[in-house]
Motif scaffolding. Structure first.
Motif, PDB file in Angstrom:
ATOM      1  N   THR A  44     -10.847   0.336  -3.665  1.00 22.98           N
ATOM      2  CA  THR A  44     -10.466  -0.800  -2.826  1.00 22.98           C
ATOM      3  C   THR A  44     -11.141  -2.071  -3.326  1.00 22.98           C
ATOM      4  O   THR A  44     -12.118  -2.023  -4.067  1.00 22.98           O
ATOM      5  CB  THR A  44     -10.869  -0.553  -1.364  1.00 22.98           C
ATOM      6  OG1 THR A  44     -12.284  -0.334  -1.292  1.00 22.98           O
ATOM      7  CG2 THR A  44     -10.145   0.665  -0.806  1.00 22.98           C
ATOM      8  N   ALA A  45     -10.595  -3.206  -2.902  1.00 21.62           N
ATOM      9  CA  ALA A  45     -11.131  -4.506  -3.323  1.00 21.62           C
ATOM     10  C   ALA A  45     -12.282  -4.900  -2.411  1.00 21.62           C
ATOM     11  O   ALA A  45     -12.095  -5.048  -1.203  1.00 21.62           O
ATOM     12  CB  ALA A  45     -10.029  -5.558  -3.280  1.00 21.62           C
ATOM     13  N   ARG A  46     -13.452  -5.045  -2.973  1.00 22.48           N
ATOM     14  CA  ARG A  46     -14.616  -5.461  -2.178  1.00 22.48           C
ATOM     15  C   ARG A  46     -14.596  -6.962  -1.905  1.00 22.48           C
ATOM     16  O   ARG A  46     -15.107  -7.421  -0.887  1.00 22.48           O
ATOM     17  CB  ARG A  46     -15.908  -5.093  -2.916  1.00 22.48           C
ATOM     18  CG  ARG A  46     -16.042  -3.621  -3.276  1.00 22.48           C
ATOM     19  CD  ARG A  46     -16.174  -2.753  -2.033  1.00 22.48           C
ATOM     20  NE  ARG A  46     -16.301  -1.346  -2.395  1.00 22.48           N
ATOM     21  CZ  ARG A  46     -17.459  -0.755  -2.689  1.00 22.48           C
ATOM     22  NH1 ARG A  46     -18.570  -1.446  -2.692  1.00 22.48           N
ATOM     23  NH2 ARG A  46     -17.488   0.520  -2.983  1.00 22.48           N
ATOM     24  N   ASP A  47     -14.031  -7.728  -2.828  1.00 19.76           N
ATOM     25  CA  ASP A  47     -13.985  -9.188  -2.697  1.00 19.76           C
ATOM     26  C   ASP A  47     -12.543  -9.648  -2.852  1.00 19.76           C
ATOM     27  O   ASP A  47     -11.642  -8.865  -3.145  1.00 19.76           O
ATOM     28  CB  ASP A  47     -14.873  -9.843  -3.774  1.00 19.76           C
ATOM     29  CG  ASP A  47     -16.316  -9.374  -3.707  1.00 19.76           C
ATOM     30  OD1 ASP A  47     -16.910  -9.475  -2.619  1.00 19.76           O
ATOM     31  OD2 ASP A  47     -16.824  -8.891  -4.740  1.00 19.76           O
ATOM     32  N   GLY A  48     -12.351 -10.945  -2.677  1.00 17.56           N
ATOM     33  CA  GLY A  48     -11.016 -11.496  -2.850  1.00 17.56           C
ATOM     34  C   GLY A  48     -10.338 -11.767  -1.521  1.00 17.56           C
ATOM     35  O   GLY A  48     -10.924 -11.654  -0.441  1.00 17.56           O
ATOM     36  N   SER A  49      -9.057 -12.078  -1.583  1.00 20.12           N
ATOM     37  CA  SER A  49      -8.296 -12.446  -0.392  1.00 20.12           C
ATOM     38  C   SER A  49      -8.028 -11.240   0.496  1.00 20.12           C
ATOM     39  O   SER A  49      -8.117 -10.091   0.055  1.00 20.12           O
ATOM     40  CB  SER A  49      -6.970 -13.081  -0.806  1.00 20.12           C
ATOM     41  OG  SER A  49      -6.151 -12.124  -1.446  1.00 20.12           O
ATOM     42  N   PHE A  50      -7.657 -11.535   1.751  1.00 20.11           N
ATOM     43  CA  PHE A  50      -7.319 -10.474   2.692  1.00 20.11           C
ATOM     44  C   PHE A  50      -6.108  -9.689   2.196  1.00 20.11           C
ATOM     45  O   PHE A  50      -6.064  -8.462   2.322  1.00 20.11           O
ATOM     46  CB  PHE A  50      -7.023 -11.076   4.069  1.00 20.11           C
ATOM     47  CG  PHE A  50      -6.661 -10.061   5.109  1.00 20.11           C
ATOM     48  CD1 PHE A  50      -7.642  -9.345   5.776  1.00 20.11           C
ATOM     49  CD2 PHE A  50      -5.330  -9.811   5.425  1.00 20.11           C
ATOM     50  CE1 PHE A  50      -7.312  -8.396   6.733  1.00 20.11           C
ATOM     51  CE2 PHE A  50      -4.988  -8.872   6.373  1.00 20.11           C
ATOM     52  CZ  PHE A  50      -5.988  -8.165   7.033  1.00 20.11           C
ATOM     53  N   GLY A  51      -5.140 -10.404   1.612  1.00 19.56           N
ATOM     54  CA  GLY A  51      -3.948  -9.735   1.100  1.00 19.56           C
ATOM     55  C   GLY A  51      -4.272  -8.757  -0.010  1.00 19.56           C
ATOM     56  O   GLY A  51      -3.682  -7.669  -0.086  1.00 19.56           O
TER      57      GLY A  51
END
Length: 460
Positions: A44-51
């Motif tokens: 999963t993405a730990r950082d970045g946009s909500f999308g």
């Protein structure tokens, strides 16, 4: 077998694996995770946009949604639409709301406690309670598999004119589809399911356009009516729709599938994982509602409107669509969608069966063997009924399988509500009081409706 998706899970499972809260009121260790080969395999993405973060969590909800539109649901929706027009759309809507609430508890249990529902039952209850719950879950999965066997065989018959008896036996070979997809990783399984759902949605969009229903009557069909409680036949079909929509095995499935995501161990990361997983399942279940409502609307706009109020067989519906809609395309699309539903359902039944067996018994066997066992259990009654009573009985068997599912629901729903409301077990992830109350009311409604159904069947 390493089931991680290429390019999605470069970190080790130990670094990204979901971790259960420590020091809580479970009797023992969780043990090995569900679906061990796929556990925490999707990064999963730990950082970045909500999308961007949400994108990594999209997937499990669609596998869960498959269970809400399996071939068994087609028979009940077709029977309900042909018999009562659009009146049972309100049950489809109510069932979907119930599903969203209950599946949100599944994500909370899976992420917050690090246990699927089967593991939680084994850990929380003595053996004399856990064993009947396991047996109930296996009965539900068998009923689900029975619907898939018949639905897939009918789809093969309608498209390729394969006899039902042969089609039922062919369905046992779908285990190789599961094995092939698992070899590439869990994201490939999700991609296959989403692709099949897209085909199903497109098929029904064309059929609804050809049927041209009365949209005012359709909207009124979503309004509640007390006639459902007064009419035993309508209640029977309503419970069939309920059993096909809120399915027991989906509660075990979802609480295990959310753990395929490699979210972090901190409280903040797990809270975010619960939120993202809930959004995923809500979107997917809205798609399921659209397809379920489309089946019922199609039946109401074609069969009920022309006085054919006794259509309950899938092959009947296929035969009547062409003359009623004036297009040979409609029945072909119907058969394609049915076959896609059957293929999709085989995946979710395999995974839920694996989670239930591993969770309750802590007994691990090869997925292909587990699939063959459950499928053979379903094939035997399907072959017997098809040979003995002929094609005419398959629709009634489908409806009966959905009622069986409805009767099994309390044995999965009640423990789920109990666990997620227990602060000693869930700690900071305990369900809010309003959510627990809503889920408890849903459980009470399901039990009350089931009791009335059994009473009506006895006094008939």
């Amino acid at each position: 077998m390493d089931a991680r998706s290429p390019g999605l899970a470069s970190e080790s499972s130990a670094e990204v694996a979901p971790t259960a809260p420590d020091g809580l009121g479970w009797r023992g260790e969780r043990g090995d995770p569900s679906l061990a080969g796929m556990f925490a395999s999707v990064r999963t993405a730990r950082d970045g946009s909500f999308g961007r973060k949400l994108l990594a969590f999209l997937g499990p909800g669609y596998l869960v949604a498959v269970g809400y539109m399996d071939p068994g649901n087609w028979a009940t929706s077709l029977a309900g639409g042909s018999k009562f027009g659009y009146a049972l759309l309100t049950i489809a809507l109510l069932s979907n709301v119930m599903a969203i609430v209950l599946q949100s508890l599944c994500t909370r249990l899976g992420v917050g406690a690090g246990r699927d529902l089967a593991q939680a039952c084994r850990d929380a209850f003595p053996r004399w309670v856990a064993f009947p719950l396991w047996l109930s879950a296996e009965i539900a999965i068998t009923a689900t598999d029975l619907a898939e066997v018949i639905g897939t065989a009918i789809g093969l018959n309608l498209l390729f004119h394969i006899p039902l008896e042969i089609g039922v036996i062919i369905t046992a070979l779908d285990v190789f589809l599961i094995l092939a997809l698992q070899a590439f990783g869990f994201r490939w399984i999700e991609a296959f399911v989403v692709a099949m759902l897209g085909v199903i949605a497109a098929c029904f969009a064309v059929q609804i356009a050809l049927a041209d229903p009365d949209w005012g009557a359709v909207i009124r069909g979503f309004a509640p009516t007390t006639e459902i409680l007064r009419n035993p036949e309508m209640l029977y079909l309503a419970l069939g729709i309920l059993g096909a929509t809120v399915m027991p095995h989906n509660l075990y499935l979802h609480s295990g599938l959310v753990q395929t995501r490699g979210y972090g161990p901190s409280l903040a990361e797990r809270r975010e994982a619960i939120t993202l997983a809930n959004i995923d399942s809500a979107i997917a279940l809205c798609l399921a509602l659209t397809i379920n409502a489309s089946i019922l609307i199609l039946a109401g706009a074609t069969f009920h409107r022309t006085g054919r109020t006794d259509v309950a067989e899938l092959d009947q519906a296929h035969a009547f669509l062409a003359p009623l809609l004036g297009s040979t395309l409609a029945p072909t699309l119907f058969a394609i969608a049915l076959l896609c539903c059957g293929l999709n359902s085989t995946i979710t039944a395999t995974l839920s069966g694996q989670i239930v067996m591993e969770g309750f018994l802590n007994w691990r066997i090869a997925p292909w063997l587990r699939r063959l066992v459950t499928r053979l259990i379903a094939i035997v009654p399907a072959v017997v009924v098809t040979i003995w009573a002929g094609e005419k009985a398959t629709g009634q068997l489908l409806i009966l399988s959905q009622v069986v599912l409805s009767l099994q629901l309390p044995f999965a729903v009640v423990p789920l509500v109990m666990f997620t409301a227990d602060r000693t077990k869930m700690g900071p992830f305990t369900a809010p009081r309003w959510l627990t109350v809503a889920a408890a009311l849903i459980a009470a409604l399901i039990i009350a409706l089931n009791a009335k159904l059994v009473f009506d069947l006895i006094v008939r």
